[in-house]
Scaffold this motif. Sequence first.
Motif, mmCIF file in Angstrom:
data_model
loop_
_atom_site.group_PDB
_atom_site.id
_atom_site.type_symbol
_atom_site.label_atom_id
_atom_site.label_comp_id
_atom_site.label_asym_id
_atom_site.label_seq_id
_atom_site.Cartn_x
_atom_site.Cartn_y
_atom_site.Cartn_z
ATOM 1 N N ASN A 131 39.659 50.490 32.036
ATOM 2 C CA ASN A 131 40.058 50.733 30.650
ATOM 3 C C ASN A 131 41.513 50.383 30.391
ATOM 4 O OD1 ASN A 131 37.663 51.678 29.371
ATOM 5 N ND2 ASN A 131 37.843 53.595 30.488
ATOM 6 N N ARG A 132 42.363 50.613 31.366
ATOM 7 C CA ARG A 132 43.784 50.319 31.218
ATOM 8 C C ARG A 132 44.026 48.819 31.047
ATOM 9 N NH1 ARG A 132 47.699 48.653 34.594
ATOM 10 N NH2 ARG A 132 49.839 49.396 34.252
ATOM 11 N N ALA A 133 43.109 47.998 31.576
ATOM 12 C CA ALA A 133 43.335 46.552 31.630
ATOM 13 C C ALA A 133 43.039 45.828 30.326
ATOM 14 C CB ALA A 133 42.501 45.935 32.747
ATOM 15 N N GLY A 134 42.292 46.442 29.435
ATOM 16 C CA GLY A 134 41.926 45.741 28.205
ATOM 17 C C GLY A 134 41.571 46.691 27.090
ATOM 18 N N GLU A 135 40.900 46.153 26.074
ATOM 19 C CA GLU A 135 40.532 46.945 24.904
ATOM 20 C C GLU A 135 39.020 47.045 24.716
ATOM 21 O OE1 GLU A 135 42.589 48.560 22.958
ATOM 22 O OE2 GLU A 135 44.474 47.813 23.800
ATOM 23 N N LEU A 136 38.251 46.495 25.638
ATOM 24 C CA LEU A 136 36.802 46.476 25.482
ATOM 25 C C LEU A 136 36.223 47.876 25.641
ATOM 26 C CD1 LEU A 136 34.656 44.185 25.077
ATOM 27 C CD2 LEU A 136 34.215 44.377 27.538
ATOM 28 N N PRO A 137 35.375 48.320 24.706
ATOM 29 C CA PRO A 137 34.723 49.630 24.869
ATOM 30 C C PRO A 137 33.910 49.654 26.159
ATOM 31 C CG PRO A 137 34.395 48.807 22.635
ATOM 32 C CD PRO A 137 34.981 47.677 23.435
ATOM 33 N N LEU A 138 34.036 50.728 26.934
ATOM 34 C CA LEU A 138 33.369 50.806 28.223
ATOM 35 C C LEU A 138 32.330 51.917 28.235
ATOM 36 C CD1 LEU A 138 33.377 49.616 31.139
ATOM 37 C CD2 LEU A 138 34.843 51.557 31.763
ATOM 38 N N MET A 139 31.097 51.528 28.543
ATOM 39 C CA MET A 139 30.011 52.476 28.785
ATOM 40 C C MET A 139 29.900 52.676 30.286
ATOM 41 S SD MET A 139 27.372 54.276 27.760
ATOM 42 C CE MET A 139 25.982 55.033 28.633
ATOM 43 N N VAL A 140 29.746 53.931 30.717
ATOM 44 C CA VAL A 140 29.627 54.195 32.147
ATOM 45 C C VAL A 140 28.394 55.037 32.438
ATOM 46 C CG1 VAL A 140 32.126 54.073 32.496
ATOM 47 C CG2 VAL A 140 31.043 56.299 32.145
ATOM 48 N N HIS A 189 23.808 42.636 24.436
ATOM 49 C CA HIS A 189 23.909 42.734 25.889
ATOM 50 C C HIS A 189 25.366 43.025 26.254
ATOM 51 C CE1 HIS A 189 19.876 41.328 26.407
ATOM 52 N NE2 HIS A 189 20.113 40.118 25.939
ATOM 53 N N PRO A 190 25.646 44.084 26.992
ATOM 54 C CA PRO A 190 27.024 44.339 27.426
ATOM 55 C C PRO A 190 27.358 43.484 28.641
ATOM 56 C CG PRO A 190 25.602 46.021 28.322
ATOM 57 C CD PRO A 190 24.716 45.123 27.467
ATOM 58 N N GLY A 191 28.646 43.345 28.916
ATOM 59 C CA GLY A 191 29.079 42.658 30.118
ATOM 60 C C GLY A 191 29.190 43.649 31.266
ATOM 61 N N SER A 192 28.527 43.372 32.380
ATOM 62 C CA SER A 192 28.629 44.246 33.545
ATOM 63 C C SER A 192 29.975 43.993 34.223
ATOM 64 C CB SER A 192 27.483 43.964 34.521
ATOM 65 O OG SER A 192 27.585 44.793 35.667
ATOM 66 N N PHE A 224 33.461 45.625 36.712
ATOM 67 C CA PHE A 224 33.704 46.491 37.857
ATOM 68 C C PHE A 224 35.173 46.657 38.200
ATOM 69 C CE2 PHE A 224 32.513 42.204 39.072
ATOM 70 C CZ PHE A 224 33.565 41.789 39.883
ATOM 71 N N ASP A 225 36.067 45.889 37.557
ATOM 72 C CA ASP A 225 37.500 46.008 37.849
ATOM 73 C C ASP A 225 38.302 45.438 36.684
ATOM 74 O OD1 ASP A 225 37.350 43.239 38.079
ATOM 75 O OD2 ASP A 225 38.027 43.171 40.169
ATOM 76 N N PRO A 226 39.636 45.514 36.742
ATOM 77 C CA PRO A 226 40.440 45.038 35.617
ATOM 78 C C PRO A 226 40.205 43.579 35.244
ATOM 79 C CG PRO A 226 41.767 46.468 36.988
ATOM 80 C CD PRO A 226 40.480 46.257 37.723
ATOM 81 N N LEU A 227 40.102 42.685 36.219
ATOM 82 C CA LEU A 227 39.924 41.277 35.879
ATOM 83 C C LEU A 227 38.550 41.007 35.279
ATOM 84 C CD1 LEU A 227 41.685 39.284 38.745
ATOM 85 C CD2 LEU A 227 42.515 39.792 36.446
ATOM 86 N N SER A 228 37.519 41.665 35.794
ATOM 87 C CA SER A 228 36.180 41.414 35.254
ATOM 88 C C SER A 228 36.071 41.898 33.810
ATOM 89 C CB SER A 228 35.111 42.067 36.131
ATOM 90 O OG SER A 228 35.219 43.475 36.139
ATOM 91 N N VAL A 229 36.722 42.996 33.458
ATOM 92 C CA VAL A 229 36.635 43.462 32.074
ATOM 93 C C VAL A 229 37.426 42.542 31.147
ATOM 94 C CG1 VAL A 229 38.602 45.075 31.963
ATOM 95 C CG2 VAL A 229 36.520 45.543 30.667
ATOM 96 N N ARG A 230 38.527 41.978 31.640
ATOM 97 C CA ARG A 230 39.264 41.015 30.819
ATOM 98 C C ARG A 230 38.449 39.748 30.589
ATOM 99 N NH1 ARG A 230 45.361 41.591 33.414
ATOM 100 N NH2 ARG A 230 45.884 43.572 32.393
ATOM 101 N N ILE A 231 37.694 39.335 31.602
ATOM 102 C CA ILE A 231 36.824 38.174 31.438
ATOM 103 C C ILE A 231 35.761 38.463 30.381
ATOM 104 C CG2 ILE A 231 35.073 36.754 32.575
ATOM 105 C CD1 ILE A 231 36.704 37.144 35.191
ATOM 106 N N GLU A 290 35.845 40.586 27.970
ATOM 107 C CA GLU A 290 36.488 40.681 26.662
ATOM 108 C C GLU A 290 36.812 39.293 26.119
ATOM 109 O OE1 GLU A 290 40.115 43.220 24.546
ATOM 110 O OE2 GLU A 290 39.872 43.237 26.719
ATOM 111 N N GLU A 291 37.336 38.419 26.969
ATOM 112 C CA GLU A 291 37.681 37.064 26.547
ATOM 113 C C GLU A 291 36.440 36.281 26.111
ATOM 114 O OE1 GLU A 291 39.175 33.212 28.952
ATOM 115 O OE2 GLU A 291 40.690 34.788 28.778
#
Length: 286
Positions: A75-84, A21-24, A26-33, A35-36
């Motif tokens: 993408n700039r905010a972290g290293e998590l692969p992003l599907m769009v 299951h990927p993490g949904s 929508f912004d830099p902080l949510s992708v860091r969450i 990833e963490e």
Amino acid sequence: MRWSRRREAFRAIFAGDRCVHPGSVFDPLSVRIAEELGFEAGMFAGSVASLTVLGAPDLIVLTLSEFAEQAYRINRAGELPLMVDADHGYGNALNVTRTVEELETAGVAGLSIEDTALPQPFGAAGRTQLISVEEGAGKMRAALAGRRDPKLMIFGRTSAASVTDADDAARRSAAYEAAGVDAIFLVGVKTKAQLETVRAAVKLPLMIGGAGPEIMDLDYLSGMGVRICLQSHAPFMAAVQAVYDTLKALREGTAPKDLQGVAPPELMKRLTRDADYKARMEDWLG
């Protein structure tokens, strides 16, 4: 930015034998969450992008540049692969090529192009329609032509299972596989019979969204060649509710110190990379 590394990690999911299951996001902080918390990938949907950027429903009023800019911020905010979800590619096949070029530059690891007739044509409001298989296959070839990094994954997406039937979904998936896409993204598959009909028609790994409860079992999905299964985009809706509740409480007289559900300073500092910025300021600014 190191786009290739995250694209390799994303492809490894599809080369594996388990559905995740990927993490949904929508912004830099949510992708860091996400990833963490250990998610293997992030998912940035077109519907969530419209809500985030415009505060508007998913009616294809968002532009490609707005979508690509937000994807880059994520993408700039972290290293998590992003599907769009690149919707219909923002136009015809020529526009699809441009869409892939822009999103590849924005650092995405994977993107889907769908065969829904978008934006909704005159006289069809409220009724989902699909373009022809031939036009859909042409869009897939156009997407592949726009790709420069071979590690970027291109998905052929169809909602045919919920719009027409599973046989049509299988036919369309097979055509997109023949066009050369890397994976198939199925939306609206509700039953095992529907999924198995498509699975019998294609060899490519699958991604599914809007799945019914009958098939929401990771062991079953893994055995059917599904490698990513969406879990809705509830995180954004939860964030909206939290902001609403907090502002409402403040408006009604609650003191800031008495608010519930506010992120503690430690979490905010960690997610905003506060220590990194402070170290740089001491080093560079004295």
